[in-house]
Design a protein around this motif. Structure first.
Motif, PDB file in Angstrom:
ATOM      1  N   ARG A  94       0.818  -1.215   0.000  1.00 30.35           N
ATOM      2  CA  ARG A  94       0.000   0.000   0.000  1.00 30.35           C
ATOM      3  C   ARG A  94       0.852   1.266   0.000  1.00 30.35           C
ATOM      4  NH1 ARG A  94      -5.497  -1.139   3.524  1.00 30.35           N
ATOM      5  NH2 ARG A  94      -6.236  -2.837   2.187  1.00 30.35           N
ATOM      6  N   LEU A  95       2.044   1.150   0.550  1.00 30.47           N
ATOM      7  CA  LEU A  95       2.961   2.290   0.520  1.00 30.47           C
ATOM      8  C   LEU A  95       3.775   2.314  -0.763  1.00 30.47           C
ATOM      9  CD1 LEU A  95       4.404   2.416   4.162  1.00 30.47           C
ATOM     10  CD2 LEU A  95       2.513   3.745   3.200  1.00 30.47           C
ATOM     11  N   GLY A  96       3.690   1.249  -1.552  1.00 28.98           N
ATOM     12  CA  GLY A  96       4.507   1.150  -2.749  1.00 28.98           C
ATOM     13  C   GLY A  96       5.986   1.078  -2.410  1.00 28.98           C
ATOM     14  N   ALA A  97       6.284   0.403  -1.300  1.00 30.67           N
ATOM     15  CA  ALA A  97       7.655   0.369  -0.793  1.00 30.67           C
ATOM     16  C   ALA A  97       8.215  -1.043  -0.783  1.00 30.67           C
ATOM     17  CB  ALA A  97       7.705   0.938   0.623  1.00 30.67           C
ATOM     18  N   ASP A  98       9.482  -1.171  -1.146  1.00 30.30           N
ATOM     19  CA  ASP A  98      10.204  -2.434  -1.032  1.00 30.30           C
ATOM     20  C   ASP A  98      10.417  -2.714   0.455  1.00 30.30           C
ATOM     21  OD1 ASP A  98      12.155  -4.440  -0.869  1.00 30.30           O
ATOM     22  OD2 ASP A  98      13.214  -3.724  -2.640  1.00 30.30           O
ATOM     23  N   PRO A  99      10.032  -3.892   0.973  1.00 30.40           N
ATOM     24  CA  PRO A  99      10.167  -4.169   2.410  1.00 30.40           C
ATOM     25  C   PRO A  99      11.565  -3.930   2.964  1.00 30.40           C
ATOM     26  CG  PRO A  99       8.819  -5.847   1.383  1.00 30.40           C
ATOM     27  CD  PRO A  99       9.359  -4.986   0.257  1.00 30.40           C
ATOM     28  N   VAL A 100      12.604  -4.143   2.160  1.00 28.19           N
ATOM     29  CA  VAL A 100      13.961  -3.937   2.678  1.00 28.19           C
ATOM     30  C   VAL A 100      14.257  -2.459   2.896  1.00 28.19           C
ATOM     31  CG1 VAL A 100      14.790  -6.046   1.600  1.00 28.19           C
ATOM     32  CG2 VAL A 100      15.043  -3.871   0.391  1.00 28.19           C
ATOM     33  N   LYS A 101      13.373  -1.590   2.413  1.00 24.94           N
ATOM     34  CA  LYS A 101      13.533  -0.151   2.623  1.00 24.94           C
ATOM     35  C   LYS A 101      12.477   0.394   3.578  1.00 24.94           C
ATOM     36  CE  LYS A 101      15.639   0.640  -1.920  1.00 24.94           C
ATOM     37  NZ  LYS A 101      15.546   1.386  -3.198  1.00 24.94           N
ATOM     38  N   VAL A 102      11.928  -0.511   4.395  1.00 29.27           N
ATOM     39  CA  VAL A 102      10.868  -0.149   5.337  1.00 29.27           C
ATOM     40  C   VAL A 102      11.301  -0.487   6.759  1.00 29.27           C
ATOM     41  CG1 VAL A 102       8.515  -0.722   6.087  1.00 29.27           C
ATOM     42  CG2 VAL A 102       9.007  -0.397   3.657  1.00 29.27           C
ATOM     43  N   LEU A 103      10.945   0.380   7.701  1.00 30.18           N
ATOM     44  CA  LEU A 103      11.210   0.161   9.118  1.00 30.18           C
ATOM     45  C   LEU A 103       9.885  -0.071   9.839  1.00 30.18           C
ATOM     46  CD1 LEU A 103      13.279   0.309  11.528  1.00 30.18           C
ATOM     47  CD2 LEU A 103      12.631   2.730  11.718  1.00 30.18           C
ATOM     48  N   MET A 104       9.796  -1.135  10.649  1.00 28.13           N
ATOM     49  CA  MET A 104       8.621  -1.400  11.476  1.00 28.13           C
ATOM     50  C   MET A 104       8.934  -0.987  12.903  1.00 28.13           C
ATOM     51  SD  MET A 104       5.527  -2.541  11.912  1.00 28.13           S
ATOM     52  CE  MET A 104       4.678  -2.548  13.505  1.00 28.13           C
ATOM     53  N   VAL A 105       8.047  -0.167  13.497  1.00 27.17           N
ATOM     54  CA  VAL A 105       8.230   0.324  14.857  1.00 27.17           C
ATOM     55  C   VAL A 105       7.083  -0.188  15.723  1.00 27.17           C
ATOM     56  CG1 VAL A 105       8.500   2.365  16.319  1.00 27.17           C
ATOM     57  CG2 VAL A 105       9.298   2.418  13.939  1.00 27.17           C
ATOM     58  N   GLY A 106       7.408  -0.894  16.795  1.00 28.98           N
ATOM     59  CA  GLY A 106       6.359  -1.438  17.649  1.00 28.98           C
ATOM     60  C   GLY A 106       6.850  -1.718  19.050  1.00 28.98           C
ATOM     61  N   ASP A 107       5.930  -2.171  19.899  1.00 32.26           N
ATOM     62  CA  ASP A 107       6.265  -2.437  21.300  1.00 32.26           C
ATOM     63  C   ASP A 107       6.283  -3.928  21.628  1.00 32.26           C
ATOM     64  OD1 ASP A 107       3.402  -2.869  23.136  1.00 32.26           O
ATOM     65  OD2 ASP A 107       3.269  -2.275  21.048  1.00 32.26           O
ATOM     66  N   ASN A 108       5.876  -4.766  20.676  1.00 36.36           N
ATOM     67  CA  ASN A 108       5.793  -6.200  20.939  1.00 36.36           C
ATOM     68  C   ASN A 108       6.811  -6.929  20.072  1.00 36.36           C
ATOM     69  OD1 ASN A 108       4.893  -9.025  20.638  1.00 36.36           O
ATOM     70  ND2 ASN A 108       3.133  -8.383  21.860  1.00 36.36           N
ATOM     71  N   ARG A 109       7.804  -7.495  20.714  1.00 36.74           N
ATOM     72  CA  ARG A 109       8.899  -8.111  19.960  1.00 36.74           C
ATOM     73  C   ARG A 109       8.458  -9.317  19.151  1.00 36.74           C
ATOM     74  NH1 ARG A 109      10.964  -4.809  23.292  1.00 36.74           N
ATOM     75  NH2 ARG A 109      13.121  -4.069  23.173  1.00 36.74           N
ATOM     76  N   GLN A 110       7.492 -10.049  19.629  1.00 39.30           N
ATOM     77  CA  GLN A 110       7.020 -11.203  18.860  1.00 39.30           C
ATOM     78  C   GLN A 110       6.136 -10.751  17.701  1.00 39.30           C
ATOM     79  OE1 GLN A 110       4.690 -14.070  21.020  1.00 39.30           O
ATOM     80  NE2 GLN A 110       4.419 -15.388  19.236  1.00 39.30           N
ATOM     81  N   ALA A 111       5.092  -9.973  17.999  1.00 40.34           N
ATOM     82  CA  ALA A 111       4.141  -9.587  16.966  1.00 40.34           C
ATOM     83  C   ALA A 111       4.766  -8.656  15.937  1.00 40.34           C
ATOM     84  CB  ALA A 111       2.921  -8.921  17.608  1.00 40.34           C
ATOM     85  N   ASP A 112       5.377  -7.576  16.395  1.00 41.54           N
ATOM     86  CA  ASP A 112       5.939  -6.596  15.466  1.00 41.54           C
ATOM     87  C   ASP A 112       7.228  -7.090  14.821  1.00 41.54           C
ATOM     88  OD1 ASP A 112       3.881  -4.668  15.995  1.00 41.54           O
ATOM     89  OD2 ASP A 112       4.830  -4.315  17.929  1.00 41.54           O
ATOM     90  N   GLY A 113       7.900  -7.999  15.518  1.00 38.57           N
ATOM     91  CA  GLY A 113       9.121  -8.561  14.956  1.00 38.57           C
ATOM     92  C   GLY A 113       8.874  -9.411  13.732  1.00 38.57           C
ATOM     93  N   GLY A 114       7.608  -9.761  13.459  1.00 37.43           N
ATOM     94  CA  GLY A 114       7.285 -10.545  12.278  1.00 37.43           C
ATOM     95  C   GLY A 114       7.652  -9.853  10.978  1.00 37.43           C
TER      96      GLY A 114
END
Length: 231
Positions: free
Chosen positions: A178-198
Protein backbone atom coordinates in the motif's frame (compact mmCIF):
# COMPACT_ATOMS: atom_id res chain seq x y z
CA UNK A 1 14.36 4.20 3.35
CA UNK A 2 10.98 4.87 1.77
CA UNK A 3 8.49 3.78 4.43
CA UNK A 4 7.91 3.42 8.17
CA UNK A 5 5.23 1.18 9.68
CA UNK A 6 3.95 1.76 13.20
CA UNK A 7 2.01 -0.32 15.64
CA UNK A 8 -0.91 1.53 17.27
CA UNK A 9 -1.43 0.71 20.95
CA UNK A 10 1.66 1.15 23.11
CA UNK A 11 3.58 2.65 20.20
CA UNK A 12 1.79 5.73 18.85
CA UNK A 13 -1.07 5.87 21.37
CA UNK A 14 -1.69 4.78 24.95
CA UNK A 15 -5.04 3.63 26.31
CA UNK A 16 -6.44 5.26 29.46
CA UNK A 17 -6.00 3.56 32.82
CA UNK A 18 -8.44 0.87 33.91
CA UNK A 19 -9.58 3.14 36.73
CA UNK A 20 -10.40 6.03 34.39
CA UNK A 21 -12.00 3.58 31.94
CA UNK A 22 -14.39 2.20 34.52
CA UNK A 23 -15.23 5.59 36.02
CA UNK A 24 -16.09 7.02 32.59
CA UNK A 25 -18.50 4.16 31.88
CA UNK A 26 -20.11 4.37 35.31
CA UNK A 27 -20.64 8.10 34.83
CA UNK A 28 -22.15 7.58 31.38
CA UNK A 29 -24.44 4.90 32.79
CA UNK A 30 -25.56 7.09 35.70
CA UNK A 31 -24.39 4.54 38.26
CA UNK A 32 -22.79 5.51 41.55
CA UNK A 33 -20.74 3.02 43.55
CA UNK A 34 -18.86 3.41 46.82
CA UNK A 35 -15.28 4.48 46.17
CA UNK A 36 -13.79 1.26 47.49
CA UNK A 37 -15.95 -0.77 45.09
CA UNK A 38 -14.83 1.33 42.13
CA UNK A 39 -11.14 0.98 42.91
CA UNK A 40 -11.52 -2.74 43.63
CA UNK A 41 -13.41 -3.40 40.38
CA UNK A 42 -10.90 -1.37 38.34
CA UNK A 43 -8.02 -3.36 39.80
CA UNK A 44 -9.82 -6.62 39.08
CA UNK A 45 -10.53 -5.59 35.47
CA UNK A 46 -6.88 -4.72 35.00
CA UNK A 47 -5.74 -8.05 36.45
CA UNK A 48 -8.18 -9.83 34.14
CA UNK A 49 -6.67 -8.05 31.12
CA UNK A 50 -10.13 -6.82 30.16
CA UNK A 51 -9.00 -3.44 28.84
CA UNK A 52 -7.79 -3.75 25.22
CA UNK A 53 -4.44 -2.03 24.93
CA UNK A 54 -3.92 -2.30 28.69
CA UNK A 55 -2.23 -4.91 30.83
CA UNK A 56 -2.14 -8.50 29.62
CA UNK A 57 -4.31 -10.98 31.52
CA UNK A 58 -2.63 -12.51 34.53
CA UNK A 59 -4.51 -15.65 33.65
CA UNK A 60 -6.65 -16.50 30.63
CA UNK A 61 -9.59 -18.71 31.68
CA UNK A 62 -9.47 -22.13 29.96
CA UNK A 63 -12.80 -21.51 28.23
CA UNK A 64 -11.33 -18.38 26.57
CA UNK A 65 -7.87 -19.72 25.76
CA UNK A 66 -8.53 -20.71 22.14
CA UNK A 67 -10.42 -17.49 21.43
CA UNK A 68 -7.67 -15.41 23.02
CA UNK A 69 -5.10 -16.73 20.55
CA UNK A 70 -7.12 -15.48 17.55
CA UNK A 71 -8.79 -12.45 19.14
CA UNK A 72 -7.50 -9.97 16.57
CA UNK A 73 -8.63 -11.96 13.54
CA UNK A 74 -12.18 -10.58 13.40
CA UNK A 75 -14.26 -7.89 15.09
CA UNK A 76 -16.54 -10.53 16.62
CA UNK A 77 -13.65 -12.53 18.09
CA UNK A 78 -12.04 -9.38 19.51
CA UNK A 79 -15.23 -8.31 21.25
CA UNK A 80 -15.96 -11.82 22.54
CA UNK A 81 -12.44 -12.24 23.94
CA UNK A 82 -12.33 -8.96 25.82
CA UNK A 83 -15.91 -8.95 27.08
CA UNK A 84 -15.30 -12.55 28.13
CA UNK A 85 -12.39 -11.39 30.27
CA UNK A 86 -14.42 -8.47 31.59
CA UNK A 87 -17.22 -10.79 32.66
CA UNK A 88 -14.82 -12.55 35.01
CA UNK A 89 -15.28 -9.45 37.18
CA UNK A 90 -18.71 -8.96 38.83
CA UNK A 91 -20.23 -5.55 38.05
CA UNK A 92 -23.55 -4.13 39.30
CA UNK A 93 -25.14 -4.21 35.84
CA UNK A 94 -24.26 -6.87 33.23
CA UNK A 95 -24.68 -4.26 30.48
CA UNK A 96 -21.55 -2.52 31.80
CA UNK A 97 -19.33 -5.14 30.19
CA UNK A 98 -20.45 -4.18 26.69
CA UNK A 99 -20.36 -0.48 27.65
CA UNK A 100 -16.73 -0.87 28.71
CA UNK A 101 -15.87 -2.45 25.38
CA UNK A 102 -17.60 0.39 23.53
CA UNK A 103 -15.76 2.97 25.62
CA UNK A 104 -12.32 1.70 24.68
CA UNK A 105 -13.04 2.35 20.99
CA UNK A 106 -13.70 6.07 21.52
CA UNK A 107 -11.03 8.68 20.76
CA UNK A 108 -11.28 10.03 24.31
CA UNK A 109 -9.96 6.74 25.68
CA UNK A 110 -6.65 7.19 23.85
CA UNK A 111 -3.76 9.63 24.26
CA UNK A 112 -0.96 10.07 21.68
CA UNK A 113 2.52 9.74 23.08
CA UNK A 114 4.13 13.19 23.50
CA UNK A 115 6.39 12.81 20.45
CA UNK A 116 3.90 11.04 18.14
CA UNK A 117 2.81 14.13 16.22
CA UNK A 118 6.33 15.49 15.80
CA UNK A 119 7.69 12.19 14.51
CA UNK A 120 4.83 11.61 12.06
CA UNK A 121 5.16 15.19 10.84
CA UNK A 122 8.92 14.76 10.49
CA UNK A 123 8.45 11.67 8.34
CA UNK A 124 5.95 13.50 6.13
CA UNK A 125 8.44 16.37 5.72
CA UNK A 126 11.07 13.84 4.62
CA UNK A 127 8.75 12.28 2.04
CA UNK A 128 8.63 8.96 3.91
CA UNK A 129 5.42 6.91 3.60
CA UNK A 130 3.75 6.01 6.89
CA UNK A 131 1.57 2.99 7.59
CA UNK A 132 -0.18 1.82 10.75
CA UNK A 133 -0.22 -1.96 11.19
CA UNK A 134 -2.29 -3.08 14.14
CA UNK A 135 -3.63 -6.26 15.67
CA UNK A 136 -7.09 -4.94 16.50
CA UNK A 137 -10.79 -5.72 16.20
CA UNK A 138 -12.20 -2.29 15.37
CA UNK A 139 -11.60 0.75 13.15
CA UNK A 140 -8.99 3.00 14.76
CA UNK A 141 -9.08 5.66 12.02
CA UNK A 142 -11.48 7.90 14.01
CA UNK A 143 -8.91 8.01 16.83
CA UNK A 144 -6.28 9.39 14.46
CA UNK A 145 -8.76 11.87 12.99
CA UNK A 146 -9.90 13.12 16.39
CA UNK A 147 -6.31 13.76 17.47
CA UNK A 148 -5.36 15.46 14.19
CA UNK A 149 -2.93 12.74 13.11
CA UNK A 150 -4.78 11.17 10.18
CA UNK A 151 -3.15 13.53 7.59
CA UNK A 152 0.22 11.93 8.38
CA UNK A 153 -0.85 8.32 7.77
CA UNK A 154 -0.83 6.95 4.22
CA UNK A 155 -2.17 3.46 4.93
CA UNK A 156 -3.96 1.59 7.71
CA UNK A 157 -3.61 -2.19 7.76
CA UNK A 158 -5.77 -3.65 10.52
CA UNK A 159 -5.82 -7.34 11.37
CA UNK A 160 -9.59 -7.70 11.59
CA UNK A 161 -10.04 -6.25 8.10
CA UNK A 162 -7.78 -8.93 6.61
CA UNK A 163 -8.32 -11.91 8.90
CA UNK A 164 -4.58 -12.02 9.56
CA UNK A 165 -2.72 -11.25 12.78
CA UNK A 166 0.84 -10.14 13.39
CA UNK A 167 3.41 -11.70 13.37
CA UNK A 168 2.11 -13.21 10.13
CA UNK A 169 4.28 -11.54 7.45
CA UNK A 170 1.25 -11.17 5.17
CA UNK A 171 -0.03 -8.22 7.19
CA UNK A 172 3.28 -6.35 6.80
CA UNK A 173 3.41 -7.30 3.14
CA UNK A 174 0.01 -5.68 2.56
CA UNK A 175 1.23 -2.52 4.29
CA UNK A 176 4.38 -2.33 2.17
CA UNK A 177 2.34 -2.81 -0.98
CA UNK A 178 0.00 0.00 0.00
CA UNK A 179 2.96 2.29 0.52
CA UNK A 180 4.51 1.15 -2.75
CA UNK A 181 7.65 0.37 -0.79
CA UNK A 182 10.20 -2.43 -1.03
CA UNK A 183 10.17 -4.17 2.41
CA UNK A 184 13.96 -3.94 2.68
CA UNK A 185 13.53 -0.15 2.62
CA UNK A 186 10.87 -0.15 5.34
CA UNK A 187 11.21 0.16 9.12
CA UNK A 188 8.62 -1.40 11.48
CA UNK A 189 8.23 0.32 14.86
CA UNK A 190 6.36 -1.44 17.65
CA UNK A 191 6.27 -2.44 21.30
CA UNK A 192 5.79 -6.20 20.94
CA UNK A 193 8.90 -8.11 19.96
CA UNK A 194 7.02 -11.20 18.86
CA UNK A 195 4.14 -9.59 16.97
CA UNK A 196 5.94 -6.60 15.47
CA UNK A 197 9.12 -8.56 14.96
CA UNK A 198 7.29 -10.54 12.28
CA UNK A 199 8.15 -7.78 9.81
CA UNK A 200 11.76 -8.97 9.82
CA UNK A 201 10.71 -12.04 7.83
CA UNK A 202 10.14 -9.73 4.85
CA UNK A 203 13.47 -7.99 5.29
CA UNK A 204 12.09 -4.93 7.08
CA UNK A 205 14.16 -3.22 9.72
CA UNK A 206 12.58 -3.37 13.18
CA UNK A 207 12.76 -0.86 16.04
CA UNK A 208 11.13 -1.44 19.43
CA UNK A 209 9.76 0.96 22.05
CA UNK A 210 8.48 0.24 25.55
CA UNK A 211 4.73 0.11 26.25
CA UNK A 212 4.56 2.67 29.06
CA UNK A 213 2.11 5.34 30.20
CA UNK A 214 2.38 8.42 27.99
CA UNK A 215 3.80 10.61 30.76
CA UNK A 216 6.62 8.11 31.32
CA UNK A 217 7.68 7.92 27.67
CA UNK A 218 8.17 11.44 26.29
CA UNK A 219 10.58 10.82 23.43
CA UNK A 220 11.03 7.12 22.63
CA UNK A 221 9.83 7.59 19.03
CA UNK A 222 12.30 10.35 18.14
CA UNK A 223 15.15 7.93 17.30
CA UNK A 224 13.00 6.81 14.34
CA UNK A 225 13.85 10.06 12.57
CA UNK A 226 17.56 9.45 13.17
CA UNK A 227 17.26 5.92 11.82
CA UNK A 228 15.53 7.20 8.68
CA UNK A 229 18.15 9.87 8.15
CA UNK A 230 21.01 7.37 8.46
CA UNK A 231 19.62 4.76 6.03
Amino acid sequence: MTGVLFDFSGTLFRIESADRWLRAVLAESGLTLPEHEVTSAAAALEAAGALPGGASPRRVPPELAALWEVRDRTAAEHRAAYTGLSRQVPLPDPALHDALYERHMTPGAWTPYPDTADVLRGLRDRGIGVGVVSNIGWDLRPVFRAHGLDPYVDAYVLSYEHGVQKPDPRLFEIACERLGADPVKVLMVGDNRQADGGAAALGCGVHFVDHLPAAERPDALRPVLDLVDRR
